[in-house]
Design an enzyme around this catalytic site. Sequence first.
Site, PDB file in Angstrom:
ATOM      1  N   GLY A   1      -1.967  73.073 -19.628  1.00 33.53           N
ATOM      2  CA  GLY A   1      -0.817  72.857 -18.737  1.00 33.53           C
ATOM      3  C   GLY A   1       0.397  72.368 -19.496  1.00 33.53           C
ATOM      4  O   GLY A   1       0.723  71.180 -19.465  1.00 33.53           O
TER       5      GLY A   1
ATOM      6  N   SER B   1      -3.036  79.915 -17.833  1.00 37.30           N
ATOM      7  CA  SER B   1      -4.100  80.925 -17.949  1.00 37.30           C
ATOM      8  C   SER B   1      -5.428  80.334 -17.511  1.00 37.30           C
ATOM      9  O   SER B   1      -5.815  79.251 -17.966  1.00 37.30           O
ATOM     10  CB  SER B   1      -4.239  81.397 -19.401  1.00 37.30           C
ATOM     11  OG  SER B   1      -3.030  81.938 -19.862  1.00 37.30           O
TER      12      SER B   1
ATOM     13  N   GLU C   1      -2.631  76.753 -32.485  1.00 41.53           N
ATOM     14  CA  GLU C   1      -2.513  77.850 -31.528  1.00 41.53           C
ATOM     15  C   GLU C   1      -1.869  79.080 -32.173  1.00 41.53           C
ATOM     16  O   GLU C   1      -2.270  80.213 -31.919  1.00 41.53           O
ATOM     17  CB  GLU C   1      -1.694  77.419 -30.302  1.00 41.53           C
ATOM     18  CG  GLU C   1      -1.680  78.474 -29.203  1.00 41.53           C
ATOM     19  CD  GLU C   1      -0.969  78.036 -27.936  1.00 41.53           C
ATOM     20  OE1 GLU C   1      -0.098  77.145 -28.007  1.00 41.53           O
ATOM     21  OE2 GLU C   1      -1.269  78.606 -26.870  1.00 41.53           O
TER      22      GLU C   1
ATOM     23  N   GLU D   1      10.426  85.394 -31.481  1.00 39.47           N
ATOM     24  CA  GLU D   1      11.756  84.905 -31.884  1.00 39.47           C
ATOM     25  C   GLU D   1      11.663  83.448 -32.346  1.00 39.47           C
ATOM     26  O   GLU D   1      12.243  83.058 -33.358  1.00 39.47           O
ATOM     27  CB  GLU D   1      12.760  85.012 -30.718  1.00 39.47           C
ATOM     28  CG  GLU D   1      13.143  86.428 -30.321  1.00 39.47           C
ATOM     29  CD  GLU D   1      12.090  87.102 -29.455  1.00 39.47           C
ATOM     30  OE1 GLU D   1      11.132  86.433 -29.006  1.00 39.47           O
ATOM     31  OE2 GLU D   1      12.221  88.326 -29.234  1.00 39.47           O
TER      32      GLU D   1
HETATM   33  C1  LIG Z   1       0.173  85.968 -20.644  1.00 43.49           C
HETATM   34  C2  LIG Z   1       0.705  84.583 -20.835  1.00 43.49           C
HETATM   35  C3  LIG Z   1      -0.181  83.517 -20.872  1.00 43.49           C
HETATM   36  C4  LIG Z   1       0.308  82.221 -20.979  1.00 43.49           C
HETATM   37  N1  LIG Z   1      -0.576  81.172 -20.918  1.00 43.49           N
HETATM   38  C5  LIG Z   1      -0.113  79.897 -20.921  1.00 43.49           C
HETATM   39  C6  LIG Z   1      -0.984  78.797 -20.718  1.00 43.49           C
HETATM   40  O1  LIG Z   1      -2.201  78.963 -20.564  1.00 43.49           O
HETATM   41  N2  LIG Z   1      -0.453  77.560 -20.672  1.00 43.49           N
HETATM   42  C7  LIG Z   1       0.867  77.302 -20.854  1.00 43.49           C
HETATM   43  O2  LIG Z   1       1.287  76.159 -20.828  1.00 43.49           O
HETATM   44  N3  LIG Z   1       1.749  78.340 -21.032  1.00 43.49           N
HETATM   45  C8  LIG Z   1       1.278  79.615 -21.060  1.00 43.49           C
HETATM   46  N4  LIG Z   1       2.160  80.673 -21.221  1.00 43.49           N
HETATM   47  C9  LIG Z   1       3.585  80.404 -21.328  1.00 43.49           C
HETATM   48  C10 LIG Z   1       4.160  80.684 -22.716  1.00 43.49           C
HETATM   49  O3  LIG Z   1       3.823  79.644 -23.602  1.00 43.49           O
HETATM   50  C11 LIG Z   1       5.685  80.821 -22.553  1.00 43.49           C
HETATM   51  O4  LIG Z   1       5.898  82.014 -21.806  1.00 43.49           O
HETATM   52  C12 LIG Z   1       6.415  80.918 -23.861  1.00 43.49           C
HETATM   53  O5  LIG Z   1       6.367  79.691 -24.551  1.00 43.49           O
HETATM   54  C13 LIG Z   1       7.898  81.321 -23.661  1.00 43.49           C
HETATM   55  O6  LIG Z   1       8.505  80.495 -22.728  1.00 43.49           O
HETATM   56  P1  LIG Z   1       9.318  81.104 -21.473  1.00 43.49           P
HETATM   57  O7  LIG Z   1       8.457  82.119 -20.829  1.00 43.49           O
HETATM   58  O8  LIG Z   1       9.800  79.960 -20.659  1.00 43.49           O
HETATM   59  O9  LIG Z   1      10.545  81.884 -22.112  1.00 43.49           O
HETATM   60  P2  LIG Z   1      11.897  81.239 -22.661  1.00 43.49           P
HETATM   61  O10 LIG Z   1      11.590  80.042 -23.513  1.00 43.49           O
HETATM   62  O11 LIG Z   1      12.829  81.018 -21.512  1.00 43.49           O
HETATM   63  O12 LIG Z   1      12.454  82.379 -23.582  1.00 43.49           O
HETATM   64  C14 LIG Z   1      13.149  83.523 -23.071  1.00 43.49           C
HETATM   65  C15 LIG Z   1      13.621  84.353 -24.245  1.00 43.49           C
HETATM   66  O13 LIG Z   1      14.517  83.567 -25.071  1.00 43.49           O
HETATM   67  C16 LIG Z   1      14.047  83.555 -26.410  1.00 43.49           C
HETATM   68  N5  LIG Z   1      14.283  82.214 -27.011  1.00 43.49           N
HETATM   69  C17 LIG Z   1      14.048  81.017 -26.432  1.00 43.49           C
HETATM   70  N6  LIG Z   1      14.344  80.025 -27.290  1.00 43.49           N
HETATM   71  C18 LIG Z   1      14.746  80.618 -28.436  1.00 43.49           C
HETATM   72  C19 LIG Z   1      15.173  80.116 -29.720  1.00 43.49           C
HETATM   73  N7  LIG Z   1      15.239  78.818 -29.966  1.00 43.49           N
HETATM   74  N8  LIG Z   1      15.512  81.027 -30.672  1.00 43.49           N
HETATM   75  C20 LIG Z   1      15.463  82.362 -30.417  1.00 43.49           C
HETATM   76  N9  LIG Z   1      15.058  82.899 -29.224  1.00 43.49           N
HETATM   77  C21 LIG Z   1      14.705  82.029 -28.262  1.00 43.49           C
HETATM   78  C22 LIG Z   1      12.554  83.799 -26.322  1.00 43.49           C
HETATM   79  O14 LIG Z   1      12.039  84.358 -27.522  1.00 43.49           O
HETATM   80  C23 LIG Z   1      12.473  84.788 -25.163  1.00 43.49           C
HETATM   81  O15 LIG Z   1      12.701  86.095 -25.610  1.00 43.49           O
HETATM   82  C24 LIG Z   1       1.697  81.986 -21.115  1.00 43.49           C
HETATM   83  C25 LIG Z   1       2.575  83.070 -21.117  1.00 43.49           C
HETATM   84  C26 LIG Z   1       2.094  84.355 -20.954  1.00 43.49           C
HETATM   85  C27 LIG Z   1       3.088  85.481 -20.913  1.00 43.49           C
END
Ligand SMILES: Cc1cc2nc3c(=O)[nH]c(=O)nc-3n(C[C@H](O)[C@H](O)[C@H](O)COP(=O)(O)OP(=O)(O)OC[C@H]3O[C@@H](n4cnc5c(N)ncnc54)[C@H](O)[C@@H]3O)c2cc1C
Length: 399
Positions: free
Chosen positions: A126, A160, A243, A386
């Site tokens: 989480g 997940s 991870e 990224e």
């Molecule tokens: C299938 C799946 C399983 C998952 N399972 C888990 C889980 O079990 N537990 C959990 O806690 N989370 C989980 N996640 C969440 C995952 O860790 C996040 O989706 C991930 O960290 C990206 O965060 P966000 O989706 O908020 O995207 P954002 O952080 O909002 O990013 C959006 C876009 O901006 C880009 N970006 C953001 N910051 C930067 C930067 N500093 N420099 C360059 N580009 C940047 C990103 O690369 C992306 O393209 C899961 C996600 C998926 C898709």
Amino acid sequence: MDLQPDAGLTAFREEVRAFLRTHLPAELAGSQHGVRSPRAALVRWQGILNKHGWGAPYWEKEHGGTGWTPQQRLAFDEECAVAGTPSQDVFGQRLLGPVLNHFATPEQKAEHLPHIFAGTRLWCQGFSEPGSGSDLASLRTQAVRDGDHYVVNGQKIWTSYAHQADWIFLLVRTDASVKKQAGISFLLVDMKTPGITVRPIVSIDGCHHLNETFFDDVRVPVANCVGGEGAGWNVTKFLLNNEHAATADLPTLVRFQRQLRALAATLRANGEPLVRQPAFALRLARLEAELQAVSMMVQRVAVLEQDHRPTAHVMGSMLKIRGTELQQKMSEFLVEALGDYGAIAYPESHADEGDAWPVPGAGMGPGIASEMFFRRASTIYGGTSEVQRGIIAKLMFEL
Ligand SMILES: Cc1cc2nc3c(=O)[nH]c(=O)nc-3n(C[C@H](O)[C@H](O)[C@H](O)COP(=O)(O)OP(=O)(O)OC[C@H]3O[C@@H](n4cnc5c(N)ncnc54)[C@H](O)[C@@H]3O)c2cc1C
């Protein structure tokens, strides 16, 4: 790093093969043909491994693990992938377990480690929230102290397998008045605690892996805080380093290779097996060469980690990028190999887990197209590509 053929390793590989021949039940072999094995298969397989003394293949001996070398771990993963064993609980084995070994109190270890070995307590992670993914330190789920408990309120997303998990490791804000990283704590929470609601998110593959998880006045004992109040960011950095390397997911790549070879030998185009088509064979050979390179990187990262070398972190980020890009390339090639059948996104069957979503009829290549869709997310979860490139630029090139 010594990459010479090692006679001891050959003997070890033979030992793993013999174990798999004897102990992997026929009905479990090949049960891992999707992103994660059904809960019952996963739990049963973990019990079998544990009985054999292999309940924690990636941990040091001092923590009750097998104490295998990185090369031995890799050989174990490869042989399990070839035999098609069920998966293990990545969250307990690869993410939380090392954290507990490093940061937990004796009481926390006594409470949780035996269940991780035995597979009797499955975990979920989480961390992410709406608006706090890459920028995890901005998380807003709050934990307020009330006597010997915290009262947790907030929302997590993309959790997940929360719907199958017994416990969750959770990041919360315990102090909003300090620098954002300093006010975070790492809690262990029983998913049966009143006030927790799990809602499904169905992903592009048509399956239920993901969830939203809500916390409404959830009471968590202070004794369940790992590393001490306010130390959550430190614990998280340790966990995320593990991870990055784990999400490169070598066993999945080996499984894709096995599936590709099987299709290449059995499917035909113009009256010939696919493998006899020069363009197909060349592409397969290129992907297999990339797999070899990723496999060597996995060993290199493991050795660097073992020696506590600072470059392990940056290599882990490189591995995450290379490994997940290869997952996408191989899963796409699998769909292309299926030809017309690949156009149909057969989901993996979760019918045995009581999922409410109907599964269309089986056919050739069940799970292949849906997994290709799921793997689009591999360059997002575990830290986006990224963000990994940002880490590499900063640590390697001091940009
Ligand atoms: C299938 C799946 C399983 C998952 N399972 C888990 C889980 O079990 N537990 C959990 O806690 N989370 C989980 N996640 C969440 C995952 O860790 C996040 O989706 C991930 O960290 C990206 O965060 P966000 O989706 O908020 O995207 P954002 O952080 O909002 O990013 C959006 C876009 O901006 C880009 N970006 C953001 N910051 C930067 C930067 N500093 N420099 C360059 N580009 C940047 C990103 O690369 C992306 O393209 C899961 C996600 C998926 C898709």
